[in-house]
Enzyme design. Structure first.
Site, short mmCIF file in Angstrom:
data_model
loop_
_atom_site.label_atom_id
_atom_site.label_comp_id
_atom_site.label_asym_id
_atom_site.label_seq_id
_atom_site.Cartn_x
_atom_site.Cartn_y
_atom_site.Cartn_z
N HIS A 258 18.24 57.23 -78.62
CA HIS A 258 18.92 56.04 -78.12
C HIS A 258 18.69 54.90 -79.09
O HIS A 258 17.60 54.79 -79.66
CB HIS A 258 18.39 55.67 -76.73
CG HIS A 258 19.31 54.77 -75.98
ND1 HIS A 258 19.27 53.41 -76.13
CD2 HIS A 258 20.30 55.04 -75.11
CE1 HIS A 258 20.22 52.87 -75.36
NE2 HIS A 258 20.86 53.84 -74.74
N GLU A 316 22.24 60.62 -70.59
CA GLU A 316 23.29 61.64 -70.51
C GLU A 316 22.77 63.00 -70.08
O GLU A 316 23.50 63.80 -69.50
CB GLU A 316 24.01 61.78 -71.86
CG GLU A 316 24.51 60.48 -72.46
CD GLU A 316 25.69 59.90 -71.71
OE1 GLU A 316 25.89 60.26 -70.53
OE2 GLU A 316 26.39 59.06 -72.29
C1 COA Z 1 22.38 57.81 -79.44
C2 COA Z 1 22.27 57.81 -80.96
C3 COA Z 1 23.65 57.62 -81.58
C4 COA Z 1 21.39 56.64 -81.39
O1 COA Z 1 21.41 56.64 -82.75
P1 COA Z 1 20.76 55.57 -83.71
O2 COA Z 1 19.84 54.64 -83.03
O3 COA Z 1 21.88 54.95 -84.45
O4 COA Z 1 19.87 56.49 -84.61
P2 COA Z 1 20.33 57.15 -85.94
O5 COA Z 1 21.68 57.76 -85.78
O6 COA Z 1 20.13 56.16 -87.03
O7 COA Z 1 19.26 58.33 -86.09
C5 COA Z 1 17.94 58.14 -86.57
C6 COA Z 1 17.40 59.51 -87.02
O8 COA Z 1 17.16 60.32 -85.86
C7 COA Z 1 18.01 61.47 -85.89
N1 COA Z 1 18.52 61.69 -84.53
C8 COA Z 1 18.93 60.73 -83.66
N2 COA Z 1 19.30 61.30 -82.51
C9 COA Z 1 19.13 62.62 -82.65
C10 COA Z 1 19.36 63.72 -81.80
N3 COA Z 1 19.85 63.55 -80.57
N4 COA Z 1 19.08 64.95 -82.27
C11 COA Z 1 18.59 65.12 -83.52
N5 COA Z 1 18.35 64.11 -84.37
C12 COA Z 1 18.62 62.88 -83.95
C13 COA Z 1 19.11 61.18 -86.87
O9 COA Z 1 19.62 62.36 -87.46
C14 COA Z 1 18.38 60.30 -87.86
O10 COA Z 1 17.61 61.14 -88.68
P3 COA Z 1 17.41 60.79 -90.25
O11 COA Z 1 16.89 59.37 -90.29
O12 COA Z 1 16.46 61.81 -90.72
O13 COA Z 1 18.78 60.88 -90.87
C15 COA Z 1 21.65 59.13 -81.47
O14 COA Z 1 20.34 59.26 -80.99
C16 COA Z 1 22.48 60.37 -81.09
O15 COA Z 1 23.43 60.71 -81.80
N6 COA Z 1 22.12 61.07 -79.97
C17 COA Z 1 22.90 62.22 -79.51
C18 COA Z 1 24.13 61.76 -78.75
C19 COA Z 1 23.80 61.20 -77.37
O16 COA Z 1 22.98 61.74 -76.64
N7 COA Z 1 24.48 60.07 -77.06
C20 COA Z 1 24.33 59.40 -75.76
C21 COA Z 1 23.59 58.11 -75.94
S1 COA Z 1 23.20 57.38 -74.38
#
Ligand code: COA
Length: 381
Positions: A258, A316
């Site tokens: 998140h 979720e």
């Molecule tokens: C929700 C979300 C977009 C938040 O992302 P964010 O704060 O922008 O974090 P980032 O996308 O910058 O990710 C940071 C790191 O963690 C990793 N990461 C984040 N969520 C992850 C997940 N669910 N599974 C695996 N790796 C994950 C990314 O690959 C990244 O790794 P890196 O730095 O080695 O490249 C992200 O956690 C995600 O895509 N989760 C899955 C989708 C989901 O459950 N969405 C509902 C949200 S309520």
């Protein structure tokens, strides 16, 4: 900007405070969500959805008289105009996704009263379940059902989907879900709604735009894939190898991570409890227990594969389980999220309208400034 240098950009607007609000507070480090003064766990399993909407719009809970009047007002606005039904029929013939049909249908609702914000907000909250259920039934070759004004908002949603009056445990499960996800700080769809209404546009346009932001898999589109993952795993023996394979391939685990929460999402806590209660009542304990094991293993493996990223369970994951337990198919998950969140969006629109300030940030230009015009026949690429 200092001496003409490029200003610092907050990528994804992370850490930027865009508004003051009385609607909800999200503390990502403490894992705390407050909804209009109530910790989410205090409110979600006790309130009817109508009470929560009233709370967000008025900043206090209704006493019995105003609550009864509010219920009646919402129940009276559930029916859809013919133009909306026509659109849904056309969309069903194209097999349009439910969330897209909802997005399109919203724009047909408001024409008569688009600039009366309260009337538009009542109309939107009341009609969302009717649009979703009518469309879902059309997609499944079933006749849409008329609303039941004697049923509350949540019970009527389940009734209009399935055609039978739901059990109190089911209504409680759905109502807990709707209350839990009703508002969540300055998330992407809420920000979208506030940007649109800040131009003195109307409530229907603001909610239509917010729906466009909500449907993305990084916002409201994750619960379907989270449930698919649990079903694909299917058996406790497969949990660890399956998750390791995904992470080794660089895939994201849906339902984890998140932008704001660095500990377990407090909404996951509330929804896990609601799912446990529902699954006890419908004798599907095995699926619930499998999900708990997937959660534990996923959190452990995320710490191993992504050290220091603090990736925990988000809302979720248990949304998927709870809504599945209520009999909802996964194409209804994001639309059901919208049925709740529309109350938050409209409340934010009211707040933004009171503030009456255009949202207009800046950008940092990083392109060149000294290009010279080349006639088309002289261009080399
Ligand atoms: C929700 C979300 C977009 C938040 O992302 P964010 O704060 O922008 O974090 P980032 O996308 O910058 O990710 C940071 C790191 O963690 C990793 N990461 C984040 N969520 C992850 C997940 N669910 N599974 C695996 N790796 C994950 C990314 O690959 C990244 O790794 P890196 O730095 O080695 O490249 C992200 O956690 C995600 O895509 N989760 C899955 C989708 C989901 O459950 N969405 C509902 C949200 S309520």
């Amino acid at each position: 900007m200092v001496n003409g240098s490029t200003p610092t950009v907050a990528d994804g607007l992370a850490g930027v405070v865009a508004a003051q609000t009385r609607l909800s507070s999200v503390d990502g480090e403490a894992g705390e969500l407050i909804i209009a003064g109530f910790p989410v766990a205090e409110l979600a399993s006790r309130a009817s959805f109508e009470e929560t909407v009233y709370l967000l719009w008025h900043d206090h809970l209704p006493s019995p008289g105003p609550l009864a009047a509010f219920r009646e007002e919402l129940a009276a606005c559930r029916d859809l105009p013919q133009v909306t039904l026509n659109l849904l029929q056309a969309a069903a013939s194209q097999k349009t996704a439910v969330i897209d049909a909802l997005r399109m249908a919203v724009n047909t609702l408001g024409l008569p009263a688009a600039h009366d914000s309260r009337q538009a907000a009542i109309r939107l909250v009341a009609a969302f379940p009717t649009i979703v259920t009518a469309y879902w039934r059309l997609l499944n070759q079933l006749e849409p059902l008329p609303a039941r004004p004697d049923l509350g908002h949540a019970a009527n949603y389940l009734y209009m989907l399935f055609g039978w009056e739901p059990e109190p445990e089911q209504v409680h499960g759905l109502e807990t879900y709707l209350n839990t996800v009703v508002d969540h700080g300055m998330n992407a769809s809420t920000f979208t709604a506030r940007v649109i209404i800040s131009t003195q546009s109307d409530m229907i346009s603001a909610v239509g735009g917010a729906l466009g932001a909500l449907k993305g898999p990084l916002h409201g589109g994750a619960p379907g894939p989270a449930l698919d993952m649990i079903f694909e795993i299917g058996d406790t023996a497969r949990v660890e190898p399956y998750l390791r394979r995904k992470l080794a391939a660089g895939e994201r685990l849906m339902g984890f991570g998140h932008r704001v929460y660095k500990v377990r999402d407090p909404r996951a806590e509330v929804l896990a409890a609601a799912a446990a209660r529902l699954y006890r009542s419908n004798n599907q304990q095995a699926l619930y227990q499998l999900a708990c094991q997937v959660e534990q293993m996923a959190v452990a493996l995320l710490a191993e594969y992504k050290p220091g990223r603090q990736l925990q369970t988000n809302v979720e994951f248990y949304t998927a389980l709870l809504l599945h337990g209520l009999g909802l198919t996964s194409d209804l998950f994001t639309p059901t999220f919208a049925i709740s969140r529309v109350a938050g969006w409209t409340a934010h629109c009211f707040e933004q309208q009171r503030l009456n300030r255009l949202i207009r940030p800046q950008s940092a230009y990083v392109g060149s400034k000294d290009r010279r015009w080349i006639p088309v026949e002289q261009r080399l690429n």
